[in-house]
Design an enzyme around this catalytic site. Structure first.
Site, PDB file in Angstrom:
ATOM      1  N   ASN A 102       0.861  -1.187   0.000  1.00 35.22           N
ATOM      2  CA  ASN A 102       0.000   0.000   0.000  1.00 35.22           C
ATOM      3  C   ASN A 102       0.903   1.245   0.000  1.00 35.22           C
ATOM      4  O   ASN A 102       1.705   1.431   0.917  1.00 35.22           O
ATOM      5  CB  ASN A 102      -0.884  -0.053   1.259  1.00 35.22           C
ATOM      6  CG  ASN A 102      -1.805   1.151   1.372  1.00 35.22           C
ATOM      7  OD1 ASN A 102      -1.384   2.275   1.114  1.00 35.22           O
ATOM      8  ND2 ASN A 102      -3.036   0.937   1.777  1.00 35.22           N
ATOM      9  N   HIS A 137       1.049   6.264   1.854  1.00 31.88           N
ATOM     10  CA  HIS A 137       1.795   7.228   2.666  1.00 31.88           C
ATOM     11  C   HIS A 137       3.000   7.833   1.956  1.00 31.88           C
ATOM     12  O   HIS A 137       3.605   8.776   2.463  1.00 31.88           O
ATOM     13  CB  HIS A 137       2.109   6.631   4.038  1.00 31.88           C
ATOM     14  CG  HIS A 137       0.834   6.366   4.783  1.00 31.88           C
ATOM     15  ND1 HIS A 137      -0.063   7.386   5.067  1.00 31.88           N
ATOM     16  CD2 HIS A 137       0.260   5.225   5.212  1.00 31.88           C
ATOM     17  CE1 HIS A 137      -1.129   6.866   5.667  1.00 31.88           C
ATOM     18  NE2 HIS A 137      -0.952   5.560   5.759  1.00 31.88           N
ATOM     19  N   HIS A 167      -5.591   3.783  -1.549  1.00 28.94           N
ATOM     20  CA  HIS A 167      -6.918   4.153  -1.029  1.00 28.94           C
ATOM     21  C   HIS A 167      -7.225   5.581  -1.461  1.00 28.94           C
ATOM     22  O   HIS A 167      -6.558   6.526  -1.011  1.00 28.94           O
ATOM     23  CB  HIS A 167      -6.889   4.036   0.507  1.00 28.94           C
ATOM     24  CG  HIS A 167      -8.199   4.305   1.182  1.00 28.94           C
ATOM     25  ND1 HIS A 167      -8.353   4.202   2.544  1.00 28.94           N
ATOM     26  CD2 HIS A 167      -9.413   4.664   0.696  1.00 28.94           C
ATOM     27  CE1 HIS A 167      -9.603   4.485   2.867  1.00 28.94           C
ATOM     28  NE2 HIS A 167     -10.268   4.786   1.759  1.00 28.94           N
ATOM     29  N   ARG A 184      -9.328   8.317  -0.803  1.00 27.46           N
ATOM     30  CA  ARG A 184     -10.289   8.739   0.217  1.00 27.46           C
ATOM     31  C   ARG A 184     -11.129   9.895  -0.290  1.00 27.46           C
ATOM     32  O   ARG A 184     -10.694  10.658  -1.156  1.00 27.46           O
ATOM     33  CB  ARG A 184      -9.552   9.168   1.499  1.00 27.46           C
ATOM     34  CG  ARG A 184      -8.785   8.037   2.160  1.00 27.46           C
ATOM     35  CD  ARG A 184      -8.216   8.499   3.486  1.00 27.46           C
ATOM     36  NE  ARG A 184      -9.242   8.563   4.498  1.00 27.46           N
ATOM     37  CZ  ARG A 184      -9.431   7.664   5.461  1.00 27.46           C
ATOM     38  NH1 ARG A 184      -8.624   6.635   5.566  1.00 27.46           N
ATOM     39  NH2 ARG A 184     -10.380   7.801   6.321  1.00 27.46           N
ATOM     40  N   ARG A 199      -6.810  12.955   1.017  1.00 25.03           N
ATOM     41  CA  ARG A 199      -5.711  13.389   1.902  1.00 25.03           C
ATOM     42  C   ARG A 199      -4.364  12.813   1.463  1.00 25.03           C
ATOM     43  O   ARG A 199      -3.333  13.338   1.815  1.00 25.03           O
ATOM     44  CB  ARG A 199      -6.001  13.042   3.356  1.00 25.03           C
ATOM     45  CG  ARG A 199      -5.931  11.586   3.660  1.00 25.03           C
ATOM     46  CD  ARG A 199      -6.083  11.308   5.138  1.00 25.03           C
ATOM     47  NE  ARG A 199      -7.436  11.546   5.618  1.00 25.03           N
ATOM     48  CZ  ARG A 199      -7.943  10.967   6.693  1.00 25.03           C
ATOM     49  NH1 ARG A 199      -7.192  10.140   7.405  1.00 25.03           N
ATOM     50  NH2 ARG A 199      -9.167  11.191   7.077  1.00 25.03           N
ATOM     51  N   GLU A 226      -8.720   0.755  -3.121  1.00 20.78           N
ATOM     52  CA  GLU A 226      -9.489   0.813  -1.871  1.00 20.78           C
ATOM     53  C   GLU A 226     -10.392   2.021  -1.898  1.00 20.78           C
ATOM     54  O   GLU A 226      -9.929   3.125  -2.221  1.00 20.78           O
ATOM     55  CB  GLU A 226      -8.506   1.016  -0.719  1.00 20.78           C
ATOM     56  CG  GLU A 226      -8.412  -0.121   0.222  1.00 20.78           C
ATOM     57  CD  GLU A 226      -7.565   0.283   1.396  1.00 20.78           C
ATOM     58  OE1 GLU A 226      -8.005   1.112   2.204  1.00 20.78           O
ATOM     59  OE2 GLU A 226      -6.443  -0.219   1.473  1.00 20.78           O
ATOM     60  N   THR A 238      -8.267   3.623   8.490  1.00 24.31           N
ATOM     61  CA  THR A 238      -9.503   2.832   8.492  1.00 24.31           C
ATOM     62  C   THR A 238      -9.601   2.089   9.820  1.00 24.31           C
ATOM     63  O   THR A 238      -8.851   1.149  10.073  1.00 24.31           O
ATOM     64  CB  THR A 238      -9.485   1.840   7.300  1.00 24.31           C
ATOM     65  OG1 THR A 238      -9.057   2.551   6.144  1.00 24.31           O
ATOM     66  CG2 THR A 238     -10.842   1.253   7.059  1.00 24.31           C
ATOM     67  N   GLU A 281     -11.209  -9.133   2.966  1.00 26.16           N
ATOM     68  CA  GLU A 281      -9.924  -8.787   3.582  1.00 26.16           C
ATOM     69  C   GLU A 281     -10.201  -8.617   5.067  1.00 26.16           C
ATOM     70  O   GLU A 281     -11.011  -7.779   5.480  1.00 26.16           O
ATOM     71  CB  GLU A 281      -9.347  -7.502   2.981  1.00 26.16           C
ATOM     72  CG  GLU A 281      -8.013  -7.160   3.645  1.00 26.16           C
ATOM     73  CD  GLU A 281      -7.205  -6.089   2.929  1.00 26.16           C
ATOM     74  OE1 GLU A 281      -7.320  -5.970   1.703  1.00 26.16           O
ATOM     75  OE2 GLU A 281      -6.469  -5.375   3.631  1.00 26.16           O
ATOM     76  N   HIS A 312      -3.664  -4.482   7.766  1.00 28.69           N
ATOM     77  CA  HIS A 312      -3.763  -3.322   8.646  1.00 28.69           C
ATOM     78  C   HIS A 312      -2.867  -3.490   9.869  1.00 28.69           C
ATOM     79  O   HIS A 312      -3.008  -4.442  10.620  1.00 28.69           O
ATOM     80  CB  HIS A 312      -5.191  -3.007   9.108  1.00 28.69           C
ATOM     81  CG  HIS A 312      -5.383  -1.532   9.341  1.00 28.69           C
ATOM     82  ND1 HIS A 312      -4.906  -0.898  10.453  1.00 28.69           N
ATOM     83  CD2 HIS A 312      -5.943  -0.570   8.576  1.00 28.69           C
ATOM     84  CE1 HIS A 312      -5.183   0.394  10.366  1.00 28.69           C
ATOM     85  NE2 HIS A 312      -5.804   0.627   9.234  1.00 28.69           N
TER      86      HIS A 312
HETATM   87  N1  PXP Z   1      -5.897  -2.982   3.952  1.00 24.08           N
HETATM   88  C1  PXP Z   1      -6.843  -2.033   4.069  1.00 24.08           C
HETATM   89  C2  PXP Z   1      -8.212  -2.361   3.612  1.00 24.08           C
HETATM   90  C3  PXP Z   1      -6.524  -0.761   4.596  1.00 24.08           C
HETATM   91  O1  PXP Z   1      -7.486   0.175   4.734  1.00 24.08           O
HETATM   92  C4  PXP Z   1      -5.195  -0.476   4.945  1.00 24.08           C
HETATM   93  C5  PXP Z   1      -4.841   0.894   5.430  1.00 24.08           C
HETATM   94  O2  PXP Z   1      -5.019   1.809   4.413  1.00 24.08           O
HETATM   95  C6  PXP Z   1      -4.251  -1.492   4.785  1.00 24.08           C
HETATM   96  C7  PXP Z   1      -4.622  -2.742   4.311  1.00 24.08           C
HETATM   97  C8  PXP Z   1      -2.812  -1.272   5.148  1.00 24.08           C
HETATM   98  O3  PXP Z   1      -2.696  -0.964   6.495  1.00 24.08           O
HETATM   99  P1  PXP Z   1      -1.311  -0.424   7.045  1.00 24.08           P
HETATM  100  O4  PXP Z   1      -1.021   0.861   6.325  1.00 24.08           O
HETATM  101  O5  PXP Z   1      -1.547  -0.267   8.493  1.00 24.08           O
HETATM  102  O6  PXP Z   1      -0.285  -1.482   6.727  1.00 24.08           O
END
Ligand code: PXP
Length: 241
Positions: free
Chosen positions: A11, A14, A47, A49, A53, A74, A105, A155, A191
């Protein structure tokens, strides 16, 4: 059951958070996704949003067009996001709950509370050839409702386990994965996963994909994105051995 191989979806939200902090183009999340592909990631998750952001609409378009990996889009289950998903046509859409106040999330989608709406929403994505995934807490009622929506994937939200590494939470994940697999769903998880807590999750045999973001991007500051991804992969493989 025999453990299958476990995919790693990276992901890159960030990277966009950091870019947006200064309002310019650097660091570029698409370049990060390309680097992740070179380091052996199996997919890219981003994601979009409602408040944009981090990831923006054009990032999503470019991730689909320029990165040669399956894109997991996402999003909240809204009409605005549906229109964008149908335009961009990612490999999969992962439907998540979203509130403007949350930092990330914070819980799974309440599928049981909006089953009819989500069944129709998933049908529209599936008609366009997009796989559908529901991000849910490891809860029996939610897994059963997810199966009834016709979604392809669940998921499982690993956040509670990740923050407390609690045996009870791990059992919930194990049971939810078993139930979902038995109901014919493909099972992913994610997550809050880090080098320290990924092992017990990766060892759940029904899981075929983990989606990991914040820790890998943070670790990349110290080790580089490629090394962070390779180390996470190593921890996942070790847990499956
Ligand atoms: N899966 C989903 C559905 C999420 O919303 C997120 C966070 O955006 C992640 C995985 C990844 O989580 P993390 O950034 O904490 O590894």
């Amino acid at each position: 059951m025999k453990k299958s191989s476990l995919r790693l979806g990276v992901n890159i939200d960030h990277v966009a958070t950091l870019r947006n902090a200064r309002g310019g183009a650097h660091p570029c999340p698409v370049a990060a996704a390309q680097l992740a592909a070179d380091a052996g990631a199996d997919g890219i998750t981003a994601h979009l949003r409602e408040d944009r952001r981090h990831i923006r609409d054009d990032d999503m378009r470019r991730l689909k067009a320029e990165v040669n990996l399956p894109l997991n889009f996402e999003m909240a289950a809204t009409e605005e996001m549906l229109t964008l998903a149908l335009e961009i046509k990612p490999n999969a859409c992962c439907l998540v709950p979203e509130s403007r106040e949350e930092r990330t999330t914070e819980g799974g989608l309440d599928v049981a509370g909006q089953e009819t709406y989500l069944r129709e929403f998933c049908a529209k994505l599936k008609a366009a050839g997009i796989h559908t995934s529901l991000f849910i807490d490891p809860d029996t009622a939610q897994v059963e409702a997810a199966a009834r929506t016709g979604a392809d994937i669940v998921e499982l939200h690993t956040g509670t386990y990740a923050h407390h590494t609690d045996a009870v939470e791990l059992v919930k994940l194990q049971n939810a994965a078993k139930l979902a697999h038995g109901l014919g769903l493909e099972v992913h998880a994610g997550h809050g996963l880090t080098f320290d807590n990924v092992g017990a999750v990766a060892a759940i045999p029904e899981l075929v994909e983990l989606n990991i973001g914040h820790f890998i991007i943070g670790e990349a500051v110290f080790a580089g994105l490629d090394i962070a991804i390779l180390e996470m992969r190593r921890a996942m493989i070790e847990a499956r051995a």
